[in-house]
Design a protein around this motif. Structure first.
Motif, PDB file in Angstrom:
ATOM      1  N   VAL A  49       0.799  -1.189   0.086  1.00  0.00           N
ATOM      2  CA  VAL A  49      -0.096  -0.070   0.042  1.00  0.00           C
ATOM      3  C   VAL A  49       0.810   1.292  -0.017  1.00  0.00           C
ATOM      4  CG1 VAL A  49      -2.009  -1.138   1.118  1.00  0.00           C
ATOM      5  CG2 VAL A  49      -0.390  -0.237   2.561  1.00  0.00           C
ATOM      6  N   GLU A  50       0.336   2.374  -0.583  1.00  0.00           N
ATOM      7  CA  GLU A  50       0.956   3.679  -0.367  1.00  0.00           C
ATOM      8  C   GLU A  50       0.202   4.637   0.654  1.00  0.00           C
ATOM      9  OE1 GLU A  50       1.525   5.710  -4.284  1.00  0.00           O
ATOM     10  OE2 GLU A  50       2.249   3.789  -5.114  1.00  0.00           O
ATOM     11  N   ARG A  51       1.108   5.179   1.629  1.00  0.00           N
ATOM     12  CA  ARG A  51       0.295   5.879   2.491  1.00  0.00           C
ATOM     13  C   ARG A  51       1.184   6.968   2.645  1.00  0.00           C
ATOM     14  NH1 ARG A  51      -3.263   3.261   1.534  1.00  0.00           N
ATOM     15  NH2 ARG A  51      -4.580   1.899   2.683  1.00  0.00           N
ATOM     16  N   ALA A  52       0.805   8.025   3.042  1.00  0.00           N
ATOM     17  CA  ALA A  52       1.576   9.281   3.380  1.00  0.00           C
ATOM     18  C   ALA A  52       1.842   9.372   4.815  1.00  0.00           C
ATOM     19  CB  ALA A  52       0.865  10.599   3.073  1.00  0.00           C
ATOM     20  N   GLY A  53       1.252   8.488   5.458  1.00  0.00           N
ATOM     21  CA  GLY A  53       1.206   8.207   7.089  1.00  0.00           C
ATOM     22  C   GLY A  53       0.325   7.606   7.908  1.00  0.00           C
ATOM     23  N   ASN A  54       0.494   7.316   9.055  1.00  0.00           N
ATOM     24  CA  ASN A  54      -0.501   6.613   9.826  1.00  0.00           C
ATOM     25  C   ASN A  54      -0.735   7.551  10.985  1.00  0.00           C
ATOM     26  OD1 ASN A  54      -1.708   4.474   8.004  1.00  0.00           O
ATOM     27  ND2 ASN A  54      -0.095   3.108   8.691  1.00  0.00           N
ATOM     28  N   ILE A  55      -1.824   7.495  11.710  1.00  0.00           N
ATOM     29  CA  ILE A  55      -2.093   8.070  12.815  1.00  0.00           C
ATOM     30  C   ILE A  55      -2.607   6.790  13.781  1.00  0.00           C
ATOM     31  CG2 ILE A  55      -3.165   9.721  14.330  1.00  0.00           C
ATOM     32  CD1 ILE A  55      -3.301  11.491  11.772  1.00  0.00           C
ATOM     33  N   LEU A  56      -2.084   6.661  14.914  1.00  0.00           N
ATOM     34  CA  LEU A  56      -2.271   5.318  15.759  1.00  0.00           C
ATOM     35  C   LEU A  56      -2.544   5.808  17.129  1.00  0.00           C
ATOM     36  CD1 LEU A  56       0.662   3.183  14.292  1.00  0.00           C
ATOM     37  CD2 LEU A  56      -1.754   3.146  13.540  1.00  0.00           C
ATOM     38  N   ILE A  57      -3.855   5.720  17.434  1.00  0.00           N
ATOM     39  CA  ILE A  57      -4.577   6.390  18.543  1.00  0.00           C
ATOM     40  C   ILE A  57      -5.105   4.983  19.433  1.00  0.00           C
ATOM     41  CG2 ILE A  57      -6.211   7.448  19.720  1.00  0.00           C
ATOM     42  CD1 ILE A  57      -7.019   8.755  16.747  1.00  0.00           C
ATOM     43  N   SER A  58      -4.173   5.212  20.806  1.00  0.00           N
ATOM     44  CA  SER A  58      -4.293   4.084  21.732  1.00  0.00           C
ATOM     45  C   SER A  58      -4.164   2.896  21.349  1.00  0.00           C
ATOM     46  CB  SER A  58      -6.111   4.328  22.235  1.00  0.00           C
ATOM     47  OG  SER A  58      -6.230   5.723  22.844  1.00  0.00           O
ATOM     48  N   PHE A  59      -3.179   2.466  20.930  1.00  0.00           N
ATOM     49  CA  PHE A  59      -2.720   1.522  20.353  1.00  0.00           C
ATOM     50  C   PHE A  59      -2.533   0.326  21.491  1.00  0.00           C
ATOM     51  CE2 PHE A  59       0.939  -1.678  20.060  1.00  0.00           C
ATOM     52  CZ  PHE A  59       0.517  -2.594  18.612  1.00  0.00           C
ATOM     53  N   ASN A  60      -3.214  -0.821  21.209  1.00  0.00           N
ATOM     54  CA  ASN A  60      -2.898  -2.090  22.116  1.00  0.00           C
ATOM     55  C   ASN A  60      -2.849  -3.260  21.389  1.00  0.00           C
ATOM     56  OD1 ASN A  60      -5.736  -3.312  22.316  1.00  0.00           O
ATOM     57  ND2 ASN A  60      -6.105  -1.258  23.156  1.00  0.00           N
ATOM     58  N   ASN A  61      -2.041  -4.202  22.032  1.00  0.00           N
ATOM     59  CA  ASN A  61      -1.721  -5.467  21.254  1.00  0.00           C
ATOM     60  C   ASN A  61      -1.815  -6.824  21.939  1.00  0.00           C
ATOM     61  OD1 ASN A  61      -0.839  -7.264  19.131  1.00  0.00           O
ATOM     62  ND2 ASN A  61       1.283  -7.101  19.719  1.00  0.00           N
ATOM     63  N   TYR A  62      -2.894  -6.753  22.955  1.00  0.00           N
ATOM     64  CA  TYR A  62      -3.008  -7.992  24.009  1.00  0.00           C
ATOM     65  C   TYR A  62      -3.441  -9.225  23.334  1.00  0.00           C
ATOM     66  CZ  TYR A  62      -3.217  -4.294  27.637  1.00  0.00           C
ATOM     67  OH  TYR A  62      -2.898  -3.282  28.293  1.00  0.00           O
ATOM     68  N   ALA A  63      -2.974 -10.286  24.096  1.00  0.00           N
ATOM     69  CA  ALA A  63      -3.416 -11.689  23.717  1.00  0.00           C
ATOM     70  C   ALA A  63      -4.791 -11.750  23.882  1.00  0.00           C
ATOM     71  CB  ALA A  63      -2.635 -12.506  24.560  1.00  0.00           C
ATOM     72  N   ALA A  64      -5.310 -12.817  23.260  1.00  0.00           N
ATOM     73  CA  ALA A  64      -6.760 -13.056  23.212  1.00  0.00           C
ATOM     74  C   ALA A  64      -7.291 -13.345  24.885  1.00  0.00           C
ATOM     75  CB  ALA A  64      -7.209 -14.162  22.452  1.00  0.00           C
ATOM     76  N   ARG A  65      -6.703 -13.985  25.590  1.00  0.00           N
ATOM     77  CA  ARG A  65      -6.966 -14.250  27.058  1.00  0.00           C
ATOM     78  C   ARG A  65      -6.940 -13.088  27.827  1.00  0.00           C
ATOM     79  NH1 ARG A  65      -1.609 -15.819  26.540  1.00  0.00           N
ATOM     80  NH2 ARG A  65      -0.098 -14.572  27.955  1.00  0.00           N
ATOM     81  N   ASP A  66      -6.442 -11.872  27.324  1.00  0.00           N
ATOM     82  CA  ASP A  66      -6.327 -10.567  28.172  1.00  0.00           C
ATOM     83  C   ASP A  66      -7.498  -9.555  27.443  1.00  0.00           C
ATOM     84  OD1 ASP A  66      -4.113 -11.136  29.959  1.00  0.00           O
ATOM     85  OD2 ASP A  66      -2.702 -10.871  28.225  1.00  0.00           O
ATOM     86  N   ALA A  67      -7.719  -9.616  26.420  1.00  0.00           N
ATOM     87  CA  ALA A  67      -8.650  -8.860  25.683  1.00  0.00           C
ATOM     88  C   ALA A  67      -9.933  -9.326  25.663  1.00  0.00           C
ATOM     89  CB  ALA A  67      -8.186  -8.847  24.147  1.00  0.00           C
ATOM     90  N   ILE A  68     -10.221 -10.702  26.057  1.00  0.00           N
ATOM     91  CA  ILE A  68     -11.587 -11.530  25.924  1.00  0.00           C
ATOM     92  C   ILE A  68     -11.615 -12.231  27.085  1.00  0.00           C
ATOM     93  CG2 ILE A  68     -13.446 -12.536  24.761  1.00  0.00           C
ATOM     94  CD1 ILE A  68     -11.980 -11.707  22.058  1.00  0.00           C
ATOM     95  N   PRO A  69     -12.252 -11.655  28.377  1.00  0.00           N
ATOM     96  CA  PRO A  69     -12.047 -12.870  29.524  1.00  0.00           C
ATOM     97  C   PRO A  69     -12.562 -14.173  29.164  1.00  0.00           C
ATOM     98  CG  PRO A  69     -12.819 -10.594  30.070  1.00  0.00           C
ATOM     99  CD  PRO A  69     -12.736 -10.722  28.634  1.00  0.00           C
ATOM    100  N   LEU A  70     -13.567 -14.496  28.252  1.00  0.00           N
ATOM    101  CA  LEU A  70     -14.408 -15.678  28.134  1.00  0.00           C
ATOM    102  C   LEU A  70     -13.176 -16.601  27.581  1.00  0.00           C
ATOM    103  CD1 LEU A  70     -17.937 -15.000  27.239  1.00  0.00           C
ATOM    104  CD2 LEU A  70     -16.936 -15.806  29.319  1.00  0.00           C
ATOM    105  N   ILE A  71     -12.182 -16.029  26.547  1.00  0.00           N
ATOM    106  CA  ILE A  71     -11.265 -16.830  26.060  1.00  0.00           C
ATOM    107  C   ILE A  71     -10.349 -17.732  26.745  1.00  0.00           C
ATOM    108  CG2 ILE A  71      -9.199 -16.850  24.513  1.00  0.00           C
ATOM    109  CD1 ILE A  71     -11.576 -16.395  23.149  1.00  0.00           C
ATOM    110  N   GLU A  72     -10.014 -17.017  28.078  1.00  0.00           N
ATOM    111  CA  GLU A  72      -9.204 -17.869  28.989  1.00  0.00           C
ATOM    112  C   GLU A  72      -9.969 -19.111  29.525  1.00  0.00           C
ATOM    113  OE1 GLU A  72      -6.121 -18.947  31.138  1.00  0.00           O
ATOM    114  OE2 GLU A  72      -6.205 -17.491  29.582  1.00  0.00           O
TER     115      GLU A  72
END
Length: 262
Positions: free
Chosen positions: A114-137
């Motif tokens: 892709v061609e992008r002049a830039g990205n704005i990333l607001i409140s990034f998070n990269n949690y594992a499924a078990r942390d992001a969705i309690p039922l997953i655990e």
């Protein structure tokens, strides 16, 4: 300007476009971004940016979501170009993501040409499924005797980090973190991007919390005679707008540093 649904995206088109924004929202509010992020996106559109907000439903396969949202965005661009709605001059394309939308833009910039002049990333998070969705655990615990049944996002947090580190291609990035956001992970992402693109990554810490980009217009009709209740209503409205307005100013200044003060 009025929101238009085009090829599965919600679109705002100003009279004289100066750029295009591909917007991706958070996991549980992304199905109707033209409603959940209305005030922020309309304010950005007022400054000349075409808004293409792509809705999506969250699943465990984030790679598939990234691919589909990119496909929907590109289809919409073709429709707009065919209709002559973007004019004839070149318009730079920027990605804006909030929360999970950040991860999707990072995957798009890592996995697809892709061609992008830039990205704005607001409140990034990269949690594992078990942390992001309690039922997953609970699900993982049920099948713990067989690791092949363990549930995780694709790509996993570690795989996402490796993809960004090795393949992310968007050089100019603005990372926005709110001072009262307990689930933000922008700091380690900033380190990663700075190593890949030195002096091309900016981090801003703003007042607010993880839900600040969702701020909505608060209607308050004052009575014939201004009274203490009206004063409380006006104060509440100012508090709701204050952090959102700061976010808007930060985004627009980064998109166009020569723009007039807001």
């Amino acid at each position: 300007m009025e929101w238009k649904e085009i090829s599965g995206n919600w679109v705002l088109i100003p009279g004289k476009p100066t750029g295009i924004i591909h917007f991706l929202g958070g996991a549980f509010v992304a199905t109707a971004p033209h409603i959940t992020y209305r005030l922020l996106l309309e304010n950005i559109a007022e400054k000349g940016f075409v808004i293409v907000a792509t809705p999506f439903i969250n699943t465990l396969d984030h790679t598939a979501i990234a691919q589909q949202t990119l496909l929907n965005f590109e289809r919409t661009l073709l429709r707009l170009e065919d209709r002559g709605m973007l004019g004839k001059k070149y318009l730079p394309i920027y990605g804006i993501g909030h929360s999970m939308g950040c991860k999707l833009h990072l995957l798009i910039g890592s996995l697809f040409p892709v061609e992008r002049a830039g990205n704005i990333l607001i409140s990034f998070n990269n949690y594992a499924a078990r942390d992001a969705i309690p039922l997953i655990e609970q699900f993982n615990s049920t099948f713990q005797y067989n690791s092949s049944f363990a549930v995780e996002f694709t790509p996993s947090p570690l795989e996402t980090k490796q993809l960004i580190q090795e393949r992310y291609s968007v050089r100019r990035n603005l990372l926005i973190k709110f001072n009262n956001d307990t689930i933000d992970q922008s700091a380690p992402l900033a380190e990663l991007l700075q190593k890949r693109f030195p002096e091309m990554v900016t981090t801003q810490i703003l007042p607010g919390n993880h839900l600040t980009p969702l701020g909505q217009d608060v209607k308050w009709q004052t009575g014939k005679d201004f009274n203490p209740l009206d004063a409380i209503g006006q104060w509440f409205k100012q508090e709701v707008y204050r952090d959102l307005q700061q976010l808007k100013r930060t985004i627009l200044f980064w998109l166009n540093p020569l723009s007039s003060p807001l």
